[in-house]
Motif scaffolding. Structure first.
Motif, PDB file in Angstrom:
ATOM      1  N   HIS A  91       0.811  -1.219   0.000  1.00  0.00           N
ATOM      2  CA  HIS A  91       0.000   0.000   0.000  1.00  0.00           C
ATOM      3  C   HIS A  91       0.846   1.271   0.000  1.00  0.00           C
ATOM      4  CE1 HIS A  91      -3.581  -2.351   0.430  1.00  0.00           C
ATOM      5  NE2 HIS A  91      -3.137  -2.917   1.546  1.00  0.00           N
ATOM      6  N   GLY A 124      -4.985   3.629   1.822  1.00  0.00           N
ATOM      7  CA  GLY A 124      -5.588   2.799   2.847  1.00  0.00           C
ATOM      8  C   GLY A 124      -5.817   1.378   2.373  1.00  0.00           C
ATOM      9  N   ALA A 125      -6.010   0.479   3.322  1.00  0.00           N
ATOM     10  CA  ALA A 125      -6.227  -0.934   3.024  1.00  0.00           C
ATOM     11  C   ALA A 125      -7.680  -1.158   2.634  1.00  0.00           C
ATOM     12  CB  ALA A 125      -5.852  -1.792   4.226  1.00  0.00           C
ATOM     13  N   SER A 126      -8.021  -0.699   1.427  1.00  0.00           N
ATOM     14  CA  SER A 126      -9.376  -0.828   0.912  1.00  0.00           C
ATOM     15  C   SER A 126      -9.290  -0.956  -0.602  1.00  0.00           C
ATOM     16  CB  SER A 126     -10.218   0.400   1.286  1.00  0.00           C
ATOM     17  OG  SER A 126     -11.386   0.492   0.498  1.00  0.00           O
ATOM     18  N   THR A 127     -10.274  -1.615  -1.197  1.00  0.00           N
ATOM     19  CA  THR A 127     -10.281  -1.746  -2.657  1.00  0.00           C
ATOM     20  C   THR A 127     -10.435  -0.402  -3.349  1.00  0.00           C
ATOM     21  OG1 THR A 127     -12.671  -2.178  -2.601  1.00  0.00           O
ATOM     22  CG2 THR A 127     -11.195  -4.090  -2.586  1.00  0.00           C
ATOM     23  N   LEU A 128     -10.933   0.629  -2.636  1.00  0.00           N
ATOM     24  CA  LEU A 128     -11.050   1.971  -3.213  1.00  0.00           C
ATOM     25  C   LEU A 128      -9.718   2.714  -3.215  1.00  0.00           C
ATOM     26  CD1 LEU A 128     -14.452   3.221  -1.722  1.00  0.00           C
ATOM     27  CD2 LEU A 128     -13.981   2.479  -4.063  1.00  0.00           C
ATOM     28  N   LEU A 129      -8.719   2.208  -2.499  1.00  0.00           N
ATOM     29  CA  LEU A 129      -7.392   2.822  -2.412  1.00  0.00           C
ATOM     30  C   LEU A 129      -7.477   4.288  -1.977  1.00  0.00           C
ATOM     31  CD1 LEU A 129      -5.805   1.368  -5.687  1.00  0.00           C
ATOM     32  CD2 LEU A 129      -5.765   0.393  -3.373  1.00  0.00           C
ATOM     33  N   PRO A 130      -8.060   4.564  -0.805  1.00  0.00           N
ATOM     34  CA  PRO A 130      -8.182   5.953  -0.353  1.00  0.00           C
ATOM     35  C   PRO A 130      -6.815   6.555  -0.034  1.00  0.00           C
ATOM     36  CG  PRO A 130      -8.770   4.449   1.407  1.00  0.00           C
ATOM     37  CD  PRO A 130      -8.586   3.602   0.184  1.00  0.00           C
ATOM     38  N   GLU A 132      -4.043   8.362   1.819  1.00  0.00           N
ATOM     39  CA  GLU A 132      -3.654   8.697   3.183  1.00  0.00           C
ATOM     40  C   GLU A 132      -2.630   9.833   3.191  1.00  0.00           C
ATOM     41  OE1 GLU A 132      -4.958   7.655   5.917  1.00  0.00           O
ATOM     42  OE2 GLU A 132      -6.287   6.159   5.001  1.00  0.00           O
ATOM     43  N   GLU A 167     -13.731  12.953   6.523  1.00  0.00           N
ATOM     44  CA  GLU A 167     -14.016  12.080   5.388  1.00  0.00           C
ATOM     45  C   GLU A 167     -13.215  12.490   4.159  1.00  0.00           C
ATOM     46  OE1 GLU A 167     -17.760  10.409   2.705  1.00  0.00           O
ATOM     47  OE2 GLU A 167     -18.103  11.933   4.243  1.00  0.00           O
ATOM     48  N   ASN A 213      -9.705   8.892  -4.062  1.00  0.00           N
ATOM     49  CA  ASN A 213      -9.409   7.470  -4.158  1.00  0.00           C
ATOM     50  C   ASN A 213      -9.428   7.099  -5.637  1.00  0.00           C
ATOM     51  OD1 ASN A 213     -12.181   7.207  -4.845  1.00  0.00           O
ATOM     52  ND2 ASN A 213     -12.721   6.984  -2.683  1.00  0.00           N
TER      53      ASN A 213
END
Length: 331
Positions: A91, A124-130, A132, A167, A213
């Motif tokens: 990531h 971030g650790a999400s499929t949306l790749l937010p 950070e 957010e 993202n």
């Protein structure tokens, strides 16, 4: 000793399997992303996609990459593009751009060259790749437009960090050195100011209508809803500008709020405006007279502290209307 050897062999085989599975997943993921864009009407092409870096990295390289968004008309072409990440820290991504690339808009084509352009990106650790945090470094930048303007900078550092417990709010820092602005906003004939600004610095808190993202590329760019300029500074010869303030931004991108500007040796910016030929001399005469009055009231004729006010779709410099408010929209 034999058990230790077996353990080392098993660990090596396991790690090799992990790397090859991960590399295959990276390549497959990018291939599917391009296929998805193509199904949505994008131009999304490359000549080759490779993943190397065994055993500790995933080094992804695209060659002859082309992307074009049909909704905005923005297209991006470059001979290669690289993304690097550690295999045990996927990531955290390093992006590297080539020395030349082209960005095309419906009304102009922009050629971008640099001696070095790279970015560090933590998502971030999400499929949306937010997003950070990120840092972009550019050296030896030259931007040339088919609309007959050019921009240069020796060094640019841009950083963005997601603000905790929000957010879609980000703290953005900018520093740029030896910036050569387009000819149209340089001083025209008497060369009172040098061609290059020695430095630009900014510390800004910006909120958006949605997080940054992968949807920012695939669907639509997040749009700013407020901008809090904690401090912005520009040094250009003897001219020194500082700004601070906050504006809110409506759904049409029109700002409302105040930005206070402190200008030292401010008469040089009047000369810049006159030299550009973009503003009628009669208007500039009135602006200079009004600002001279404000400077006299402050007690220091070389320094101005004036609010740049945005409201009802208009921009005012102190009491002086200077035109429509800018439209702050990202394409």
């Amino acid at each position: 000793m034999k058990r230790l050897l077996i353990l080392i062999i098993v660990a090596s085989v396991g790690w090799s399997a992990y790397w090859f599975i991960g590399a295959t997943g990276v390549k497959t993921g990018f291939s599917r992303w391009f296929e998805s864009r193509q199904s949505e009407g994008w131009l999304a092409e490359y000549d080759d996609l490779s993943v190397k870096g065994f055993p500790n990295r995933f080094d992804t390289t695209f060659t002859s990459l082309s992307l074009a968004d049909p909704d905005t008309g923005v297209a991006w072409t470059l001979p290669f593009f690289q993304l690097f990440s550690l295999s045990y820290k996927p990531h955290h991504i390093i992006a590297v751009w080539p020395h030349t690339q082209t960005v095309a808009y419906p009304d102009q084509k922009i050629d971008v060259s640099s001696t070095d352009m790279r970015a560090s990106l933590v998502v971030g650790a999400s499929t949306l790749l937010p997003l950070e945090r990120s840092n972009l470094v550019i050296q030896g930048l030259s931007v040339t437009s088919s609309a007959d303007w050019q921009f240069k900078a020796d060094n640019i550092l841009l950083a963005a960090h997601h603000e905790p417990d929000t957010e879609a709010t980000y703290r953005i820092a900018l520093q740029a050195d030896q910036i050569v602005p387009p000819v149209g906003i340089r001083l025209g004939t008497d060369n009172t100011l040098p061609n290059a600004l020695s430095t630009i610095k900014a510390d800004i808190i910006a909120s958006f209508d949605q997080p940054w993202n992968r949807h920012a590329v695939e669907v639509a760019r997040p749009q700013p809803t407020s901008i809090d300029v904690r401090l912005a500074k520009m040094a250009w010869g003897d001219l020194d500008l500082q700004a601070a303030g906050k504006v809110s931004i409506d759904n049409d991108g029109i700002p409302t709020g105040d930005i206070t500007i402190r200008a030292t040796n401010w008469r040089q910016i009047i000369q810049v405006a006159r030299g550009s030929g973009q503003i009628p001399a009669s208007v500039m005469d009135g602006v200079e007279q009004g600002l001279s009055l404000l400077a006299g009231i402050s007690g220091n004729p070389k320094t101005l502290d004036i609010p740049l006010e945005f409201g009802n779709g208009m921009t005012r410099l102190g009491p002086i209307p200077i035109g429509p408010a800018p439209r702050l929209r990202l394409r």
